[in-house]
Design a protein around this motif. Structure first.
Motif, PDB file in Angstrom:
ATOM      1  N   VAL A 190       0.775  -1.314   0.024  1.00  0.00           N
ATOM      2  CA  VAL A 190      -0.122  -0.103   0.135  1.00  0.00           C
ATOM      3  C   VAL A 190       0.841   1.288  -0.128  1.00  0.00           C
ATOM      4  CG1 VAL A 190      -1.940   1.132   1.173  1.00  0.00           C
ATOM      5  CG2 VAL A 190      -1.737  -1.131   1.241  1.00  0.00           C
ATOM      6  N   LEU A 191       0.725   2.078  -0.823  1.00  0.00           N
ATOM      7  CA  LEU A 191       1.393   3.283  -0.964  1.00  0.00           C
ATOM      8  C   LEU A 191       0.737   4.460  -0.230  1.00  0.00           C
ATOM      9  CD1 LEU A 191       3.628   4.916  -2.621  1.00  0.00           C
ATOM     10  CD2 LEU A 191       2.200   5.761  -4.157  1.00  0.00           C
ATOM     11  N   VAL A 192       1.316   5.122   0.497  1.00  0.00           N
ATOM     12  CA  VAL A 192       0.677   6.199   1.542  1.00  0.00           C
ATOM     13  C   VAL A 192       1.398   7.566   1.434  1.00  0.00           C
ATOM     14  CG1 VAL A 192       0.028   4.539   3.235  1.00  0.00           C
ATOM     15  CG2 VAL A 192       2.142   5.552   3.695  1.00  0.00           C
ATOM     16  N   ILE A 193       0.578   8.671   1.761  1.00  0.00           N
ATOM     17  CA  ILE A 193       1.383  10.017   2.148  1.00  0.00           C
ATOM     18  C   ILE A 193       1.282  10.003   3.423  1.00  0.00           C
ATOM     19  CG2 ILE A 193       0.994  12.326   1.576  1.00  0.00           C
ATOM     20  CD1 ILE A 193       0.719  10.429  -1.023  1.00  0.00           C
ATOM     21  N   ALA A 194       2.250  10.353   3.813  1.00  0.00           N
ATOM     22  CA  ALA A 194       2.883  10.362   5.381  1.00  0.00           C
ATOM     23  C   ALA A 194       3.489  11.759   5.594  1.00  0.00           C
ATOM     24  CB  ALA A 194       3.634   9.266   5.920  1.00  0.00           C
ATOM     25  N   ASP A 195       3.556  12.139   6.985  1.00  0.00           N
ATOM     26  CA  ASP A 195       4.242  13.057   7.781  1.00  0.00           C
ATOM     27  C   ASP A 195       5.443  12.454   8.238  1.00  0.00           C
ATOM     28  OD1 ASP A 195       3.458  12.339   9.909  1.00  0.00           O
ATOM     29  OD2 ASP A 195       2.229  14.154  10.374  1.00  0.00           O
ATOM     30  N   LYS A 196       6.147  12.962   9.039  1.00  0.00           N
ATOM     31  CA  LYS A 196       7.372  12.385   9.730  1.00  0.00           C
ATOM     32  C   LYS A 196       6.951  11.210  10.688  1.00  0.00           C
ATOM     33  CE  LYS A 196       8.516  15.739  13.523  1.00  0.00           C
ATOM     34  NZ  LYS A 196       8.341  14.708  14.555  1.00  0.00           N
ATOM     35  N   ASP A 197       5.806  11.507  11.094  1.00  0.00           N
ATOM     36  CA  ASP A 197       5.353  10.272  12.280  1.00  0.00           C
ATOM     37  C   ASP A 197       4.415   9.310  11.689  1.00  0.00           C
ATOM     38  OD1 ASP A 197       6.657  12.265  14.096  1.00  0.00           O
ATOM     39  OD2 ASP A 197       4.785  13.356  14.505  1.00  0.00           O
ATOM     40  N   ARG A 198       3.479   9.602  10.868  1.00  0.00           N
ATOM     41  CA  ARG A 198       2.362   8.546  10.575  1.00  0.00           C
ATOM     42  C   ARG A 198       1.697   8.862   9.068  1.00  0.00           C
ATOM     43  NH1 ARG A 198      -2.565  10.634  14.374  1.00  0.00           N
ATOM     44  NH2 ARG A 198      -2.027  13.063  13.834  1.00  0.00           N
ATOM     45  N   PRO A 199       1.119   7.822   8.616  1.00  0.00           N
ATOM     46  CA  PRO A 199       0.526   7.900   7.342  1.00  0.00           C
ATOM     47  C   PRO A 199      -0.987   9.022   7.391  1.00  0.00           C
ATOM     48  CG  PRO A 199       0.137   5.843   8.297  1.00  0.00           C
ATOM     49  CD  PRO A 199       0.930   6.553   9.295  1.00  0.00           C
ATOM     50  N   MET A 200      -0.853   9.789   6.674  1.00  0.00           N
ATOM     51  CA  MET A 200      -2.162  10.757   6.457  1.00  0.00           C
ATOM     52  C   MET A 200      -3.072  10.179   5.449  1.00  0.00           C
ATOM     53  SD  MET A 200      -1.883  13.006   8.602  1.00  0.00           S
ATOM     54  CE  MET A 200      -0.565  12.919  10.044  1.00  0.00           C
ATOM     55  N   ALA A 201      -2.695   9.529   4.426  1.00  0.00           N
ATOM     56  CA  ALA A 201      -3.793   9.093   3.353  1.00  0.00           C
ATOM     57  C   ALA A 201      -3.124   7.883   2.743  1.00  0.00           C
ATOM     58  CB  ALA A 201      -3.950  10.425   2.588  1.00  0.00           C
ATOM     59  N   VAL A 202      -4.387   7.095   2.157  1.00  0.00           N
ATOM     60  CA  VAL A 202      -3.702   6.095   1.236  1.00  0.00           C
ATOM     61  C   VAL A 202      -3.602   6.794  -0.265  1.00  0.00           C
ATOM     62  CG1 VAL A 202      -4.373   3.887   0.176  1.00  0.00           C
ATOM     63  CG2 VAL A 202      -5.285   4.307   2.656  1.00  0.00           C
ATOM     64  N   ALA A 203      -2.578   6.690  -0.737  1.00  0.00           N
ATOM     65  CA  ALA A 203      -2.210   7.546  -1.931  1.00  0.00           C
ATOM     66  C   ALA A 203      -3.096   7.068  -3.067  1.00  0.00           C
ATOM     67  CB  ALA A 203      -0.824   7.367  -2.353  1.00  0.00           C
ATOM     68  N   GLY A 204      -3.732   8.236  -3.491  1.00  0.00           N
ATOM     69  CA  GLY A 204      -4.764   7.956  -4.557  1.00  0.00           C
ATOM     70  C   GLY A 204      -5.840   7.389  -4.385  1.00  0.00           C
ATOM     71  N   VAL A 205      -6.305   6.982  -3.199  1.00  0.00           N
ATOM     72  CA  VAL A 205      -7.628   6.340  -3.040  1.00  0.00           C
ATOM     73  C   VAL A 205      -8.226   7.129  -1.860  1.00  0.00           C
ATOM     74  CG1 VAL A 205      -8.568   4.195  -1.958  1.00  0.00           C
ATOM     75  CG2 VAL A 205      -6.320   3.939  -3.113  1.00  0.00           C
ATOM     76  N   MET A 206      -8.041   7.348  -0.662  1.00  0.00           N
ATOM     77  CA  MET A 206      -8.659   8.203   0.291  1.00  0.00           C
ATOM     78  C   MET A 206      -7.846   8.597   1.498  1.00  0.00           C
ATOM     79  SD  MET A 206     -12.060   6.245   2.308  1.00  0.00           S
ATOM     80  CE  MET A 206     -12.635   5.757   0.928  1.00  0.00           C
ATOM     81  N   GLY A 207      -8.273   9.646   1.846  1.00  0.00           N
ATOM     82  CA  GLY A 207      -7.612  10.559   2.839  1.00  0.00           C
ATOM     83  C   GLY A 207      -7.857   9.776   4.278  1.00  0.00           C
ATOM     84  N   GLY A 208      -7.040  10.483   5.193  1.00  0.00           N
ATOM     85  CA  GLY A 208      -7.094   9.762   6.688  1.00  0.00           C
ATOM     86  C   GLY A 208      -8.004  10.838   7.465  1.00  0.00           C
ATOM     87  N   LYS A 209      -8.789  10.312   8.307  1.00  0.00           N
ATOM     88  CA  LYS A 209      -9.493  10.868   9.178  1.00  0.00           C
ATOM     89  C   LYS A 209      -8.981  11.949   9.952  1.00  0.00           C
ATOM     90  CE  LYS A 209     -13.717  11.264  11.072  1.00  0.00           C
ATOM     91  NZ  LYS A 209     -15.162  11.253  10.043  1.00  0.00           N
ATOM     92  N   SER A 210      -7.594  11.737  10.262  1.00  0.00           N
ATOM     93  CA  SER A 210      -6.807  12.686  11.458  1.00  0.00           C
ATOM     94  C   SER A 210      -6.525  14.075  10.510  1.00  0.00           C
ATOM     95  CB  SER A 210      -5.691  11.956  11.975  1.00  0.00           C
ATOM     96  OG  SER A 210      -4.697  11.837  10.614  1.00  0.00           O
ATOM     97  N   SER A 211      -6.729  13.908   9.276  1.00  0.00           N
ATOM     98  CA  SER A 211      -6.140  15.401   8.785  1.00  0.00           C
ATOM     99  C   SER A 211      -7.092  15.954   7.724  1.00  0.00           C
ATOM    100  CB  SER A 211      -4.754  14.960   7.743  1.00  0.00           C
ATOM    101  OG  SER A 211      -4.984  14.109   6.604  1.00  0.00           O
ATOM    102  N   GLU A 212      -8.264  15.458   7.917  1.00  0.00           N
ATOM    103  CA  GLU A 212      -9.547  15.700   6.877  1.00  0.00           C
ATOM    104  C   GLU A 212      -9.622  17.148   7.359  1.00  0.00           C
ATOM    105  OE1 GLU A 212     -13.447  14.422   7.137  1.00  0.00           O
ATOM    106  OE2 GLU A 212     -13.343  13.826   9.116  1.00  0.00           O
ATOM    107  N   VAL A 213     -10.322  17.889   6.085  1.00  0.00           N
ATOM    108  CA  VAL A 213     -10.533  19.410   6.356  1.00  0.00           C
ATOM    109  C   VAL A 213     -11.996  19.623   6.948  1.00  0.00           C
ATOM    110  CG1 VAL A 213     -11.112  21.451   5.197  1.00  0.00           C
ATOM    111  CG2 VAL A 213      -9.310  19.945   4.442  1.00  0.00           C
ATOM    112  N   VAL A 214     -11.988  20.167   8.156  1.00  0.00           N
ATOM    113  CA  VAL A 214     -13.240  20.471   8.693  1.00  0.00           C
ATOM    114  C   VAL A 214     -13.404  21.964   9.118  1.00  0.00           C
ATOM    115  CG1 VAL A 214     -13.159  18.409  10.075  1.00  0.00           C
ATOM    116  CG2 VAL A 214     -11.998  20.198  11.016  1.00  0.00           C
ATOM    117  N   LEU A 215     -14.591  22.368   9.664  1.00  0.00           N
ATOM    118  CA  LEU A 215     -15.068  23.717   9.891  1.00  0.00           C
ATOM    119  C   LEU A 215     -13.765  24.414  10.521  1.00  0.00           C
ATOM    120  CD1 LEU A 215     -18.628  23.409  10.447  1.00  0.00           C
ATOM    121  CD2 LEU A 215     -17.796  24.309   8.609  1.00  0.00           C
ATOM    122  N   ALA A 216     -13.246  23.745  11.392  1.00  0.00           N
ATOM    123  CA  ALA A 216     -12.085  24.540  12.148  1.00  0.00           C
ATOM    124  C   ALA A 216     -10.835  24.798  11.403  1.00  0.00           C
ATOM    125  CB  ALA A 216     -11.966  23.724  13.562  1.00  0.00           C
ATOM    126  N   THR A 217     -10.822  24.022  10.188  1.00  0.00           N
ATOM    127  CA  THR A 217      -9.326  24.243   9.509  1.00  0.00           C
ATOM    128  C   THR A 217      -9.183  25.684   9.049  1.00  0.00           C
ATOM    129  OG1 THR A 217      -9.812  21.867   8.731  1.00  0.00           O
ATOM    130  CG2 THR A 217      -8.281  23.367   7.448  1.00  0.00           C
TER     131      THR A 217
END
Length: 679
Positions: A190-217
């Motif tokens: 599985v290919l992922v988009i990550a920061d230095k600590d953890r994966p933020m999205a499954v590349a080309g498929v779906m983003g992660g809950k932890s980094s999704e855009v919300v009203l507070a963004t």
């Protein structure tokens, strides 16, 4: 359904001036290959649902379909002029572990956005095509995905650790919670988009809950990239995910518009949600090679059966964004756009011309080109051979063309390394293409014997496959197999029981070759081998063999002999004379004289008959063996033969005085050349 693309009439009109009604447009699109499966009127607009074939990812966008509409209607395509945004920041890094996984990654940071509901026009557009509105940022990424065909993803920048993006493979047992709320366990597929600590999205498929855009963004990172289709597909399947983004990445996105689509989205975000662009950067992508194809105007006309002028062909291709330049008066050099990976050959370009020109305008005519006679002749000859063999009492069988390599050891004289292997065999028993019919016929004989059949006489005409100096070759072959005891009543002799053997196969070949007009053939014993080689004009074309004990044991055949003929029909066809000439019925009677003699057992009968024919000249119309015998009166190592000679003249009735000298010559050559003793 991802294989369907929804687009609205008004959305298409943003890019091309359409003057025909939606129903007429739907018909034109369908005729051009974009099958409109439904057309629905809703909220003052018309929704087209179009079936998209897997080879045309360029149709998975409004602009892609608008391009087709423009080409079909002869209008120009109005694509928004987008200024590619560049704003570097040395503090931000894009790190890609393997360029094959991600050939291009672009990132834009927009700070100070106000996340909220989308304007009504944007909501309506997305909802008409079945996409749920989320918020202005997410809606814009979806809007650009459907309009441009380039999937985008927005991250909440505050949720990313460090100012860097890492595109890498997942680690064993690493986990991510995707935006649908499901926890997924990752691995190296599985290919992922990550920061230095953890994966933020499954590349080309779906983003992660932890980094999704919300009203507070407040600050966002906008991603637009090109991912390897195979890696995206493998990762999506492993995780059991599905998305519009993955569907496009798996079929290949157009790398040439990634930057443009990203800049367009960034400008739209700033317009609808505010914010300031503080960074616009990308990884360096290798420049793809430009594909060029030569197109001959006469080939277009010849293929389609209609005269289309070179200028018209050029206009059609340019309307589809191919670059067509005139090479000569009758030929073009065509550059293929990057988004058309399905176009590789001249015939692909001709198909493009045909569907835009209009299939309905191509007249229905019989082909002007006559099929090659050899094709028809081969087919007719094979049919004739089958009829002849059925007439001789044989039964046709059809066997599998895939066999077990282990069968080669005992059933064919071809070398093991000549076999053509299947790359993905379904089973061990289907590992190679058959280099011989012997295996299939042997199995068929065994099956029939197991069904309590006393006599098996079968044939098959099929292709065999093998390597010659590393190059694959196929050959049409006739195989015949005989086994068991044949019973039948013969007039004057009562019940006859005969066991199948070499002579039966030899007789079948002689009957077949006689009907096909094949001459100068011979059967030659192979030194130290229980088989006969069949040759025509000195070239070996086949073999008659008795299956060895090892192969019979493998087949489970006990206490029986199996005789198999295998002959190359390709070599037989070139020596056949299928034209028949009428001969008048004889007006005058013939004279028959028999010769009985004893000679050594190793003398071939074919040599006797050939010598007799030579000496008999034009008067000897036919010579054949009528009796062969051994007994007490025949010395060991010898055999007794009786041949019958028919003499006839077309102009008159022969006399004894004319026949005797010729007959004496034949007797003389038998005595002198073959040491025969007359009886």
């Amino acid at each position: 359904n991802n294989s369907k693309m929804k687009v609205t009439y008004n959305w298409l009109r943003d890019f091309v001036e359409i003057k025909i009604a939606p129903q007429a447009l739907a018909e034109k699109l369908t005729m051009a290959g974009l099958e409109v499966t439904s057309l629905e009127e809703r909220e003052g607009d018309f929704i087209f649902e179009i079936e998209i074939t897997s080879n045309r990812p360029d149709w998975l966008s409004v602009i892609g379909i608008a391009r087709e509409v423009a080409a079909i209607t002869g209008k120009s395509l109005k694509v928004p002029q987008v200024k590619n945004l560049k704003k570097e920041d040395a503090g931000f890094k894009i790190e890609i572990a393997d360029k094959k996984d991600c050939p291009l990654y672009t990132a834009k940071i927009i700070k100070g956005v106000k996340v909220g509901p989308s304007p009504e026009w944007l909501k309506k557009r997305l909802e008409l095509i079945g996409c749920r509105s989320v918020n202005n940022i997410v809606d814009i990424t979806n809007y650009v995905l459907f309009e441009w065909g380039e999937p985008l993803h927005a991250f909440d920048l505050a949720r990313l650790a460090d100012s860097s993006i890492l595109v890498r493979r997942g680690k064993p047992n690493e986990k991510i919670i995707t935006i649908d709320g499901a926890e997924k366990v990752l691995n190296a597929d599985v290919l992922v988009i990550a920061d230095k600590d953890r994966p933020m999205a499954v590349a080309g498929v779906m983003g992660g809950k932890s980094s999704e855009v919300v009203l507070a963004t407040r600050d966002i990172l906008l991603e637009a990239a090109v991912f390897n289709p195979i890696v995206v597909r493998r990762g999506r399947r492993q995780l059991g995910l599905d998305s519009d983004s993955a569907y496009r990445f798996e079929r290949g996105v157009d790398g040439a518009i990634v930057e443009t689509a990203s800049s367009y989205a960034a400008a739209l975000i700033q317009k609808l949600a505010g914010g300031i662009l503080v960074l616009a950067t990308s990884s360096k992508a290798a420049k793809p090679k430009i594909k060029k194809i030569a197109l001959n105007v006469s080939t277009v006309q010849k293929t389609l059966g209609v005269n289309i002028a070179a200028a018209k062909i050029k206009k059609i291709l340019q309307g589809l964004w191919f670059r067509a330049k005139s090479k000569t008066k009758n030929s073009l050099i065509v550059e293929v756009p990057f988004f058309r990976q399905d176009v590789n050959l001249e015939i692909d370009l001709i198909e493009e011309v045909a569907r835009i020109y209009g299939y309905e305008l191509i007249p229905q005519t019989l082909p002007a080109i006559k099929p090659r006679g050899t094709v028809l002749q081969t087919r007719d000859t094979v049919s004739s051979i089958k009829n002849i063999l059925v007439g001789l009492g044989l039964n046709e069988v059809i066997t599998y063309s895939l066999i077990d390599r282990d069968m080669l050891k005992n059933c064919t004289d071809r070398e093991n390394n000549e076999a053509i292997e299947i790359l993905n065999p379904l089973s061990k028993e289907q590992g190679i293409l058959r280099p011989s019919l012997v295996s299939g016929l042997g199995n068929c004989v065994a099956y029939n014997l197991n069904q309590q059949q006393d006599y098996v006489n079968i044939f098959e005409i099929a292709k065999v496959f093998y390597n010659v100096s590393g190059n694959p070759k196929e050959e049409l072959v006739l195989g015949i197999a005989l086994c068991g005891i044949k019973s039948g009543f013969v007039s004057g002799q009562g019940l006859i029981r005969e066991e199948a053997g070499f002579l039966h196969l030899k007789g079948i070949v002689e009957s077949l070759f006689s009907r096909l007009g094949v001459k100068d053939y011979a059967f030659n014993a192979q030194d130290g081998s229980p088989c006969l080689a069949l040759s025509v004009q000195g070239e070996k074309i086949g073999i008659i063999n008795r299956l060895g004990k090892a192969f019979l044991d493998e087949l489970g055949i006990k206490n029986k002999d199996v005789f198999i003929l295998e002959v190359s029909l390709d070599k037989v066809f070139s020596r056949s004379q299928l034209k028949k000439h009428f001969l008048e019925l004889p007006k005058y009677p013939g004279i028959v004289r028999d010769i009985s003699f004893i000679l050594k057992e190793d003398v071939l009968v074919s040599q006797i008959l050939k010598a007799a024919q030579e000496k008999g000249g034009s008067l000897l119309r036919q010579v054949k063996v009528v009796d062969s015998y051994k007994g007490k009166q025949i010395p060991p190592g010898y055999k007794g033969l009786t041949i019958s000679c028919l003499y006839r003249c077309q102009e008159r009735t022969l006399t004894e005085a004319e026949v005797s000298p010729v007959h004496n010559l034949i007797c003389g050559v038998l005595t002198e050349r073959f040491s025969a003793k007359m009886r």
